[in-house]
Design a protein around this motif. Structure first.
Motif, mmCIF file in Angstrom:
data_model
loop_
_atom_site.group_PDB
_atom_site.id
_atom_site.type_symbol
_atom_site.label_atom_id
_atom_site.label_comp_id
_atom_site.label_asym_id
_atom_site.label_seq_id
_atom_site.Cartn_x
_atom_site.Cartn_y
_atom_site.Cartn_z
ATOM 1 N N ALA A 9 0.831 -1.209 0.000
ATOM 2 C CA ALA A 9 0.000 0.000 0.000
ATOM 3 C C ALA A 9 0.862 1.254 0.000
ATOM 4 C CB ALA A 9 -0.922 -0.015 1.216
ATOM 5 N N LEU A 10 1.942 1.233 0.766
ATOM 6 C CA LEU A 10 2.839 2.390 0.828
ATOM 7 C C LEU A 10 3.468 2.664 -0.531
ATOM 8 C CD1 LEU A 10 4.313 4.546 2.527
ATOM 9 C CD2 LEU A 10 6.050 2.820 3.032
ATOM 10 N N VAL A 11 3.958 1.617 -1.192
ATOM 11 C CA VAL A 11 4.579 1.790 -2.506
ATOM 12 C C VAL A 11 3.557 2.296 -3.517
ATOM 13 C CG1 VAL A 11 5.638 0.574 -4.448
ATOM 14 C CG2 VAL A 11 6.393 0.084 -2.120
ATOM 15 N N ALA A 12 2.358 1.718 -3.515
ATOM 16 C CA ALA A 12 1.325 2.129 -4.470
ATOM 17 C C ALA A 12 0.967 3.599 -4.291
ATOM 18 C CB ALA A 12 0.087 1.253 -4.303
ATOM 19 N N ALA A 13 0.818 4.031 -3.039
ATOM 20 C CA ALA A 13 0.441 5.421 -2.789
ATOM 21 C C ALA A 13 1.563 6.379 -3.166
ATOM 22 C CB ALA A 13 0.060 5.600 -1.321
ATOM 23 N N LEU A 14 2.792 6.053 -2.793
ATOM 24 C CA LEU A 14 3.914 6.945 -3.089
ATOM 25 C C LEU A 14 4.171 7.044 -4.588
ATOM 26 C CD1 LEU A 14 6.469 6.087 -0.245
ATOM 27 C CD2 LEU A 14 4.943 8.062 -0.442
ATOM 28 N N VAL A 15 4.031 5.936 -5.287
ATOM 29 C CA VAL A 15 4.201 5.970 -6.744
ATOM 30 C C VAL A 15 3.120 6.837 -7.376
ATOM 31 C CG1 VAL A 15 4.024 4.576 -8.846
ATOM 32 C CG2 VAL A 15 5.436 3.781 -6.943
ATOM 33 N N GLY A 16 1.868 6.632 -6.966
ATOM 34 C CA GLY A 16 0.782 7.418 -7.525
ATOM 35 C C GLY A 16 0.924 8.901 -7.249
ATOM 36 N N TYR A 17 1.429 9.235 -6.066
ATOM 37 C CA TYR A 17 1.580 10.639 -5.686
ATOM 38 C C TYR A 17 2.807 11.265 -6.341
ATOM 39 C CZ TYR A 17 1.666 14.719 -2.551
ATOM 40 O OH TYR A 17 1.654 15.988 -2.045
ATOM 41 N N GLY A 18 3.940 10.635 -6.143
ATOM 42 C CA GLY A 18 5.189 11.237 -6.600
ATOM 43 C C GLY A 18 5.343 11.310 -8.098
ATOM 44 N N SER A 19 4.705 10.380 -8.817
ATOM 45 C CA SER A 19 4.913 10.348 -10.260
ATOM 46 C C SER A 19 4.159 11.437 -11.008
ATOM 47 C CB SER A 19 4.520 8.973 -10.819
ATOM 48 O OG SER A 19 3.154 8.708 -10.572
ATOM 49 N N THR A 20 3.085 11.980 -10.407
ATOM 50 C CA THR A 20 2.290 12.962 -11.154
ATOM 51 C C THR A 20 1.903 14.192 -10.343
ATOM 52 O OG1 THR A 20 0.304 11.644 -10.628
ATOM 53 C CG2 THR A 20 1.314 11.299 -12.788
#
Length: 380
Positions: A9-20
């Motif tokens: 969950a942490l990786v999914a959220a950080l990727v979604g946030y940081g990438s865009t």
């Protein structure tokens, strides 16, 4: 709770946030959002993603993961001449259209009748101008942007989902290390600002309708497909009503639509999250908690990115959208009989030309549908 549920969950959220996240700031700037409205936008969309993901997952016992509409944000960022109030009106209309799609099957069938090639051509046309800014950014800031590209290319070999996050981190570090970044300004606590929506038919046709369509075609439908690919029954109707309703609510705080996630959703749906597929929905609990935390950090992130040179932000946005553009272009030109219509859709949309105040995405869609209809008629 298993540690693997939390880590996924942490990786999914950080990727979604940081990438865009940089794209959201570009969208806010394009519609003239004030600092308070920008903070409200980011805070609201983070909280809505948390609430929707947790609520739908608890109700369905399926790992339903929501995202903000990345192509939608790109569409907003490509607009000009709009006020924040008019943008909020478009967000509200797009959300209500999504609710209607979940409730009214004929509307869903009408949207499904749009050829995938035309919808993808419109999306590719929205994204192309952003991708084209990467070479110019590299020329203007070679000492920062070229290393960002190198980091992106290397990480992408093993983890495409983390590549943009790594490139953005490299760009931030280099900008501050080299003195290219401005001094970090003050930042306040997160908060929500009420935005009274304003409505114009030109904005409804030129932004709200394309925003609804690209969100449906490139976020919601792939999100449902991702669920089915992992063996889950997608709660299509409830998910559309929920995401549309949350999007309409978020419009009053200035945020653009939320939708189903696809790429980040896959992170929490695999066996690494939990060996039992029936237990993977529990990842929504830490996922929601992380998004609440990111909502609290929104003002700091806004201040941090605002201090970066414009070329660094443009490069981060371009890198974030390259993969989506490649997928859209591939779909647009996948059917030989529809390539010409898809190419026209892409070209008109990418032109950025507005007619009668209506944005180019609408005219691109109209041109593509007209040409596709003529081609089909001629083949009869």
């Amino acid at each position: 709770m298993r540690l693997s549920l939390v880590s996924s969950a942490l990786v999914a959220a950080l990727v979604g946030y940081g990438s865009t996240i940089a794209l959201l700031l570009a969208a806010a700037a394009a519609v003239g959002a004030s600092p308070a409205e920008t903070t409200s936008w980011i805070t609201a969309v983070c909280l809505l993603k948390a609430a929707g993901s947790l609520g739908l997952s608890l109700w369905s016992r399926v790992p339903v993961v929501l995202a903000w509409s990345t192509p939608g944000a790109a569409l907003v960022a490509a607009t000009s001449g709009l006020t924040m109030a008019e943008a909020a009106g478009a967000f509200l209309i797009a959300g209500l259209l999504t609710v209607a799609t979940g409730l009214l099957r004929p509307l869903g069938r009408l949207v499904s009748a749009i050829p995938d090639t035309i919808a993808a051509g419109m999306l590719a046309g929205v994204l192309l101008p952003f991708a084209l800014k990467l070479p110019g950014a590299a020329v203007a800031q070679p000492g920062i942007v070229l290393p960002m590209i190198a980091v992106f290319a290397l990480i992408r070999l093993n983890s495409p989902a983390l590549a943009v996050l790594g490139a953005l981190a490299a760009g931030v570090a280099l900008a501050f290390a080299t003195g290219a970044a401005a001094p970090l300004g003050g930042w306040s606590l997160p908060g929500l600002t009420f935005v009274l929506p304003a409505f114009r038919w030109e904005v409804a046709a030129g932004l709200a309708l394309p925003l609804y369509l690209v969100t449906m075609a490139s976020q919601n439908l792939p999100g449902f497909a991702t669920l089915r690919a992992h063996g889950y029954e997608a709660p299509v109707g409830p998910a559309l009503v929920t995401t549309g309703g949350l999007s309409a609510l978020g419009a009053l705080a200035g945020s653009h639509p939320v939708s189903m996630a696809a790429i980040t959703a896959a992170i929490v749906m695999g066996p690494d999250t939990h060996p039992d597929p029936a237990q993977r929905w529990k990842a929504a609990i830490p996922y929601a908690a992380v998004w609440v935390g990111l909502a609290a950090l929104g003002p700091l992130v806004v201040a941090l990115l605002a201090a970066l040179p414009g070329e660094v932000v443009a490069a981060a946005v371009a890198l974030a959208l390259l993969g989506t553009f490649a997928g859209a272009a591939g779909t647009a030109f996948a059917v030989p009989a529809e390539r010409f219509a898809a190419a026209a859709t892409l070209a008109v949309t990418a032109s950025g030309v507005a007619v009668w105040g209506v944005g180019s995405a609408f005219w691109g869609l109209l041109a593509g549908l007209a040409l596709a209809g003529l081609d089909r008629f001629a083949r009869r």
